[in-house]
Design a protein around this motif. Structure first.
Motif, PDB file in Angstrom:
ATOM      1  N   ALA A 585       1.280   2.088  -0.446  1.00 34.24           N
ATOM      2  CA  ALA A 585       1.532   0.657  -0.569  1.00 34.24           C
ATOM      3  C   ALA A 585       1.935   0.130   0.803  1.00 34.24           C
ATOM      4  O   ALA A 585       2.703   0.772   1.533  1.00 34.24           O
ATOM      5  CB  ALA A 585       2.638   0.395  -1.589  1.00 34.24           C
ATOM      6  N   TYR A 586       1.423  -1.063   1.160  1.00 33.64           N
ATOM      7  CA  TYR A 586       1.642  -1.634   2.487  1.00 33.64           C
ATOM      8  C   TYR A 586       2.509  -2.885   2.375  1.00 33.64           C
ATOM      9  O   TYR A 586       2.241  -3.762   1.543  1.00 33.64           O
ATOM     10  CB  TYR A 586       0.309  -1.983   3.152  1.00 33.64           C
ATOM     11  N   ASP A 587       3.531  -2.968   3.239  1.00 26.43           N
ATOM     12  CA  ASP A 587       4.353  -4.168   3.297  1.00 26.43           C
ATOM     13  C   ASP A 587       3.470  -5.360   3.672  1.00 26.43           C
ATOM     14  O   ASP A 587       2.658  -5.278   4.608  1.00 26.43           O
ATOM     15  CB  ASP A 587       5.471  -3.982   4.326  1.00 26.43           C
ATOM     16  N   ALA A 588       3.612  -6.470   2.954  1.00 26.26           N
ATOM     17  CA  ALA A 588       2.738  -7.623   3.164  1.00 26.26           C
ATOM     18  C   ALA A 588       2.902  -8.246   4.543  1.00 26.26           C
ATOM     19  O   ALA A 588       1.984  -8.899   5.041  1.00 26.26           O
ATOM     20  CB  ALA A 588       2.995  -8.671   2.082  1.00 26.26           C
ATOM     21  N   ALA A 589       4.069  -8.056   5.187  1.00 27.07           N
ATOM     22  CA  ALA A 589       4.310  -8.663   6.498  1.00 27.07           C
ATOM     23  C   ALA A 589       4.050  -7.685   7.638  1.00 27.07           C
ATOM     24  O   ALA A 589       3.381  -8.014   8.617  1.00 27.07           O
ATOM     25  CB  ALA A 589       5.746  -9.188   6.575  1.00 27.07           C
TER      26      ALA A 589
END
Length: 651
Positions: A585-589
């Motif tokens: 999962a990738y941080d949106a920022a």
């Protein structure tokens, strides 16, 4: 070694079929000579299961994991024994089809079941035979060729859920002097939404359907002017047009970046071709095979339907030569011998374009290529048709990386009375960084020209046991894989923007470790009924100790096929179990990565067919029978229950 022998060598599968097109030794030989773990699915079995996307049948084979980012036509990655998708070499009709223009893997999204005759999987490091890309193993797909006799025409039409339509047509024939096959296929579907969430910037009122359509043409021709000489040509061309969704922040407060609904599209063209000449001398004791392969894979991404945001063109050109010499020696210890020598040269080239170059002064379009030449030697010796030992070595000369030497040893022994076969293999592998990883750029992705090749080593030991006049066949394998300098990615601050971040590929220091067990069982209790099952346990960790993503610990399959009414009717039941696994999962920022779990799922399919006439057959199937809701990749949708039906004719 030539890729063509992967198409033509009729070696034996250890558990399923009497012959294999991809063999552990790349030369014709008896089943007893195969020391590696190999599995195979025939074209007849694909039709019984009504497989339309080739990657779907790979889910049934030991050691193989498949992940698709959405419905039909979405990017599809295949991994063998926990290795990365670009560490799996894929061959179609003797042509290496891994795409040098992207991540170096083969995307199975557009490979449909058009006249496929067999699918073979060779597991474990195979670089000594096949070169780069084969740390995990090799997948070989072979299509049908024309048979002697008058021309034969076959066609099918099928429709079903999501306005899906599929049509195929082929004509084939031949004589002792030549054979030919020409085939075409069209496929279209309305599909389902790839994304389950809305874009944070422009949320839409409803999720749109992400459609997909493709067309494929296939031509295979062989000419034999004499018994000792054969010329073969094969060409495959595919065009596709797919709706895509984006990836980023969501409007519903989801904590990670996700697949989000929008109107992006992708268009592509693929060409795979090979020309080959084969001379067989001394009554079949001496082969010479000379070939030329070429691939061209063109992908273009658009925002909506107008603005081209990204494009990549990957080309591979390969010349190869192989010779095999077979002889026997007598005396106190009679033995059979096979000597093989090969040489090849491959050029991988990439051309890429982005509407948003990063950094701003990056070359756009980008044009790069890498050349690799290699020499290969192999020796196989067999005693009393029971004990076989094979050794292989390959030396690669790359214009960018240091010279590399890879090895492989395999052995097998079969007991006469019980037919028990004990086998084992050990090999090393190498995977060179791709041109995209070294030089490419896309969005916030930046290349790393200092990357080193990944290096693998693996071994396995197994047993194959037929029982009850071969009505029961059991096989079991234990394996270990080790990969050094695994290429991963890291998120680092953007040097040109203090508030931004970029991703770049890196070599992980240390060794990734993968251990596992593969089990298979085939049972034919009565005439017409065949039961097959497989199970794989995989424990994989990277050099930091983190669990490798998208590699389920447990994978299992079961298939029951029953042909009755003098083979006019057929019923097939398929069960696929994909165990709990990890994904990123990738941080949106910041796009910083976090490992998260994906739930296990079980899919059940049911297919049936009935021959109305010798030349006509109706059929139907239901996929995901119990309407299971599941994810193969985090936040990417999958279809629910679907149903299809069709008609096949031949004359």
């Amino acid at each position: 070694m030539t890729d063509a022998d992967a198409q033509t060598a009729p070696d034996a599968d250890v558990t399923q079929l009497e012959e294999l097109s991809v063999t552990a030794n790349r030369v014709d030989g008896p089943q007893a000579a195969v020391g590696s773990a190999i599995s195979s699915i025939s074209g007849e079995e694909l039709e019984q299961r009504q497989i339309r996307v080739v990657s779907d049948v790979l889910r049934e084979l030991p050691g193989v994991a498949v992940n698709r980012t959405g419905p039909a036509g979405a990017a599809t990655a295949v991994r063998i024994r926990g290795s990365e998708a670009n560490q799996t070499l894929v061959i179609v009709d003797g042509i290496r089809v891994n795409d040098p223009g992207t991540s170096g893997e083969f995307d199975f999204a557009n490979l449909l079941n058009l006249e496929v005759e067999r699918v073979d999987v060779l597991r474990g490091p195979q670089s000594a035979l096949y070169g780069s890309d084969a740390i995990g193993g090799v997948i070989n797909i072979v299509t049908r060729k024309g048979e002697p006799g008058p021309p034969r025409f076959r066609a099918s039409i099928e429709g079903g859920s999501f306005k899906t339509m599929t049509g195929t047509a082929s004509v084939s024939g031949g004589t002792e002097a030549y054979d030919f096959l020409f085939a075409g296929q069209g496929f279209s579907t309305r599909g389902v939404s790839t994304a389950s969430r809305f874009d944070a910037v422009v949320p839409t009122r409803s999720l749109d359907h992400d459609g997909y359509k493709s067309g494929t043409g296939l031509a295979k021709v062989s000419v034999r002017p004499t018994e000792a000489l054969e010329f073969t040509g094969v060409a495959r061309y595919t065009e596709f047009d797919a709706d895509r969704d984006g990836f980023g922040a969501t409007s519903d407060g989801y904590p990670f970046a996700a697949a989000v609904d929008n109107r992006d599209t992708e268009k592509g063209k693929q060409f795979f071709g090979r020309a080959q000449a084969k001379a067989t001398l001394l009554g079949g004791a001496w082969d010479h095979i000379l070939g030329l392969s070429y691939t061209n894979q063109d992908r273009r991404s658009f925002a909506g339907t107008d603005l081209k945001t990204y494009a990549s063109l990957g080309e591979m050109t390969r010349f190869d030569y192989q010779t095999n010499v077979r002889f026997e020696t007598q005396g106190a210890l009679p033995a059979s011998h096979v000597l093989t020598f090969g040489a090849d040269h491959t050029r991988d080239a990439v051309k890429s374009f982005t509407a948003f170059p990063f950094p701003a002064d990056a070359p756009n379009p980008l044009r790069k290529h890498i050349d690799n030449a290699a020499l290969v030697g192999q020796y196989q010796i067999g005693f009393f048709e029971k004990l076989f030992v094979t050794g292989s070595v390959r030396r690669d000369f790359n214009d960018r990386f240091e010279e590399a030497t890879t090895y492989r040893f395999a052995s097998a022994y079969t007991f006469d009375q019980t037919k028990t076969k004990i086998r084992g293999s050990w090999g090393t592998g190498v995977k060179n960084p791709t041109t995209f990883e070294l030089f490419g750029f896309s969005g916030n992705y930046v290349p790393n020209s200092d990357l080193k090749p990944e290096r693998g080593e693996g071994w396995d030991v197994g047993v194959d046991q037929p029982i009850w006049d071969d009505r029961i066949v059991i096989d079991a394998t234990y394996f270990q894989q080790r990969v050094r300098d695994l290429i991963s990615s890291e998120t680092v601050p953007d040097p040109g923007d203090p508030t931004g971040f970029v991703n770049r590929p890196i070599n992980l220091a240390g060794t990734s470790k993968i251990d596992g067990v593969e089990l298979g069982l085939t049972l034919k209790p009565i005439n017409g009924l065949t039961l097959r099952s497989a199970y794989t346990f995989t424990d994989g960790q990277d050099a930091t100790g983190a669990t490798l993503v998208r590699r389920p610990t447990h994978i299992a399959s079961f298939n029951a096929n029953y042909a009755f009414l003098d083979d006019r009717a057929n019923v097939n039941l398929g069960v696929i179990y994909n165990g709990r696994q990890r994904d990123l999962a990738y941080d949106a920022a910041t796009f910083a990565r976090t490992s998260v779990p994906l739930k296990a799922y079980t899919l059940i399919s049911l297919a049936a067919s009935y021959k109305l006439h010798q030349n006509a057959e109706i059929y139907g199937r239901v996929e995901n029978l119990f309407d299971k809701n599941y994810e193969e990749v985090l936040t990417y949708n999958t279809p629910g229950r679907t149903a299809y039906g069709g008609l096949k004719v031949s004359f």
